[in-house]
Design a protein around this motif. Structure first.
Motif, PDB file in Angstrom:
ATOM      1  N   CYS A 118       0.774  -1.314  -0.003  1.00 12.19           N
ATOM      2  CA  CYS A 118       0.001   0.123  -0.030  1.00 12.19           C
ATOM      3  C   CYS A 118       0.987   1.253   0.014  1.00 12.19           C
ATOM      4  O   CYS A 118       0.314   2.262  -0.302  1.00 12.19           O
ATOM      5  CB  CYS A 118      -0.875  -0.049   1.235  1.00 12.19           C
ATOM      6  N   PHE A 119       2.144   1.268   0.294  1.00 12.47           N
ATOM      7  CA  PHE A 119       3.098   2.440   0.438  1.00 12.47           C
ATOM      8  C   PHE A 119       2.690   3.588   1.350  1.00 12.47           C
ATOM      9  O   PHE A 119       2.995   4.573   1.222  1.00 12.47           O
ATOM     10  CB  PHE A 119       2.824   2.972  -0.940  1.00 12.47           C
ATOM     11  N   GLU A 120       1.766   2.831   2.268  1.00  8.09           N
ATOM     12  CA  GLU A 120       1.116   4.146   3.332  1.00  8.09           C
ATOM     13  C   GLU A 120       2.245   4.305   4.457  1.00  8.09           C
ATOM     14  O   GLU A 120       2.188   5.312   5.161  1.00  8.09           O
ATOM     15  CB  GLU A 120      -0.121   3.758   4.028  1.00  8.09           C
ATOM     16  N   CYS A 121       3.389   3.450   4.493  1.00  2.80           N
ATOM     17  CA  CYS A 121       4.460   3.559   5.551  1.00  2.80           C
ATOM     18  C   CYS A 121       5.527   4.416   4.894  1.00  2.80           C
ATOM     19  O   CYS A 121       6.746   3.999   5.792  1.00  2.80           O
ATOM     20  CB  CYS A 121       4.622   2.018   6.138  1.00  2.80           C
ATOM     21  N   LEU A 122       5.637   5.122   4.084  1.00  3.63           N
ATOM     22  CA  LEU A 122       6.804   5.638   3.442  1.00  3.63           C
ATOM     23  C   LEU A 122       7.384   6.596   4.593  1.00  3.63           C
ATOM     24  O   LEU A 122       6.609   7.653   5.219  1.00  3.63           O
ATOM     25  CB  LEU A 122       6.515   6.561   2.408  1.00  3.63           C
ATOM     26  N   VAL A 123       8.556   6.708   4.930  1.00  2.00           N
ATOM     27  CA  VAL A 123       9.133   7.381   5.810  1.00  2.00           C
ATOM     28  C   VAL A 123      10.579   7.963   5.103  1.00  2.00           C
ATOM     29  O   VAL A 123      11.205   7.538   4.101  1.00  2.00           O
ATOM     30  CB  VAL A 123       9.533   6.702   7.130  1.00  2.00           C
TER      31      VAL A 123
END
Length: 107
Positions: free
Chosen positions: A64-69
């Motif tokens: 999902c790529f929601e955890c990009l940091v």
């Protein structure tokens, strides 16, 4: 909602220290960056590029790529796929990552 699931008979991973937006935190060896953030109560790790809406880890498997940091100065890192290392500097990703253009390299 998220908390570590520990096997009572298994030895705990060695504690690792890292920072998130300048705050010192600890997690276990073997945790991913996203798991370490969640275990420390961090639910928001990025803002969307268009509206600035807060986002946090969702699928925990790289879909999902929601955890990009931002990890050690490099943006667009999927926290759920990156193993935590001692001393990592992790930061909230604000909007889209800025592209670097170098002379002689076409985009």
């Amino acid at each position: 909602m998220f908390r570590p699931m520990l096997d009572p008979g298994a030895p705990a991973g060695a504690p690792l220290r890292f920072t998130f937006d300048g705050v010192v935190m600890t997690a276990r060896a073997g945790d991913t960056v996203a798991a370490a953030l969640l275990a420390n109560g961090v639910a928001v790790n990025r803002e969307t590029p268009v509206s600035g809406a807060p986002r946090g880890a969702y699928c925990m498997m790289g879909v999902c790529f929601e955890c990009l940091v931002v990890i050690d100065g490099v943006g667009n890192r999927q926290g759920c796929l990156v193993p935590l290392e001692d001393g990592m500097r992790i930061e909230t990703q604000h909007g889209a990552r800025q592209a670097e253009f170098r002379e002689g390299i076409e985009a």
